[in-house]
Scaffold this motif. Sequence first.
Motif, PDB file in Angstrom:
ATOM      1  N   ALA A 151      39.065  41.254  37.769  1.00 20.46           N
ATOM      2  CA  ALA A 151      39.572  40.111  36.993  1.00 20.46           C
ATOM      3  C   ALA A 151      39.506  40.430  35.499  1.00 20.46           C
ATOM      4  N   GLY A 173      41.507  33.448  45.278  1.00 25.19           N
ATOM      5  CA  GLY A 173      40.328  32.589  45.153  1.00 25.19           C
ATOM      6  C   GLY A 173      39.080  33.417  44.943  1.00 25.19           C
ATOM      7  N   ASP A 174      37.939  32.865  45.343  1.00 23.13           N
ATOM      8  CA  ASP A 174      36.669  33.573  45.183  1.00 23.13           C
ATOM      9  C   ASP A 174      36.433  34.444  46.405  1.00 23.13           C
ATOM     10  N   ALA A 175      36.534  35.737  46.209  1.00 21.86           N
ATOM     11  CA  ALA A 175      36.482  36.665  47.347  1.00 21.86           C
ATOM     12  C   ALA A 175      35.140  36.568  48.085  1.00 21.86           C
ATOM     13  N   MET A 234      38.114  42.305  43.841  1.00 16.50           N
ATOM     14  CA  MET A 234      38.694  41.630  42.677  1.00 16.50           C
ATOM     15  C   MET A 234      38.401  42.360  41.374  1.00 16.50           C
ATOM     16  N   GLY A 294      38.912  32.334  34.449  1.00 15.10           N
ATOM     17  CA  GLY A 294      38.768  33.764  34.740  1.00 15.10           C
ATOM     18  C   GLY A 294      39.149  34.128  36.159  1.00 15.10           C
ATOM     19  N   TYR A 295      39.842  33.229  36.853  1.00 14.14           N
ATOM     20  CA  TYR A 295      40.326  33.553  38.200  1.00 14.14           C
ATOM     21  C   TYR A 295      41.704  34.212  38.126  1.00 14.14           C
ATOM     22  N   ILE A 296      41.917  35.135  39.051  1.00 14.55           N
ATOM     23  CA  ILE A 296      43.199  35.837  39.081  1.00 14.55           C
ATOM     24  C   ILE A 296      44.276  34.898  39.643  1.00 14.55           C
ATOM     25  N   ARG A 340      29.147  37.616  37.877  1.00 17.31           N
ATOM     26  CA  ARG A 340      29.807  37.177  36.663  1.00 17.31           C
ATOM     27  C   ARG A 340      29.218  35.847  36.250  1.00 17.31           C
TER      28      ARG A 340
HETATM   29  N1  URA Z   1      36.268  36.829  41.220  1.00 17.47           N
HETATM   30  C1  URA Z   1      36.877  36.363  42.338  1.00 17.47           C
HETATM   31  O1  URA Z   1      36.279  36.379  43.418  1.00 17.47           O
HETATM   32  N2  URA Z   1      38.152  35.934  42.240  1.00 17.47           N
HETATM   33  C2  URA Z   1      38.819  35.918  41.074  1.00 17.47           C
HETATM   34  O2  URA Z   1      39.987  35.504  41.054  1.00 17.47           O
HETATM   35  C3  URA Z   1      38.164  36.380  39.919  1.00 17.47           C
HETATM   36  C4  URA Z   1      36.884  36.831  40.021  1.00 17.47           C
END
Ligand code: URA
Length: 208
Positions: free
Chosen positions: A134, A198-200, A132, A191-193, A103
């Motif tokens: 999103a 967090g960032d998976a 994720m 754009g984070y949930i 992304r």
């Molecule tokens: N990608 C992620 O890893 N976490 C999110 O919350 C959104 C996009």
Amino acid sequence: MQVKVINHPLIQHKLTLIRDKNTGPKEFRELLEEVAMLMGYELTRDLPLEEIEIETPVTKCTCKTLSGKKIGIVPILRAGLGMVSGFLRLIPAAKVGHVGVYRDPQTLKPVEYYCKLPTDVAERDFVVIDPMLATGGSSVAAISLLKQKGAKNIKLMCLVAAPEGIHLVNEQHPDVEVYTASVDERLNDHGYIVPGLGDAGDRIFGTK
Ligand code: URA
Ligand code: PRP
């Protein structure tokens, strides 16, 4: 909004641990693998069976066995990799394709950079895997790629989904069933949930 939320208590318990910011990469990876296996159990409920004759130590009998439907799983790189081993423990014969999509941090639009799929795409049922969902851009791009290569039957398995992502997948690919362990509240300005996890990818691989 068409989505199947898998509410199993074990999945919900493990998801809470996964969300917790104090859960480190080792435990995060182990939990993600376990949840992928539990979610895979639900996703494969409609696999066809056939009957075969076998002999138990006691007698001959007619018993059920998987009818040999060909399955393909397609993790979206990177974070989807964290759910592959759990799914493969259920269906070891599944072939694994890979789609690379990231992304763009500014536009949040998906950028494709890699695609390697099994050769017999048209003969397989596919599960696209990403923890994720999103905005939905990455999953929609991966599903479109699979369809361009001939895939006809696709499910999407994501651990956490935002309503925005589910809407986009439903709109662009109404034939694709979305399975998730949670429909979260919303996306934040980046754009984070929310609440999300967090960032998976970073949490799986310890990057940041
Ligand atoms: N990608 C992620 O890893 N976490 C999110 O919350 C959104 C996009
Ligand atoms: C994350 C996640 C999804 C995507 C979801 O990947 O693993 O693929 O974002 O967002 P979307 O629904 O808005 O497209 P990311 O782009 O961070 O790449 P990575 O897995 O390589 O870290």
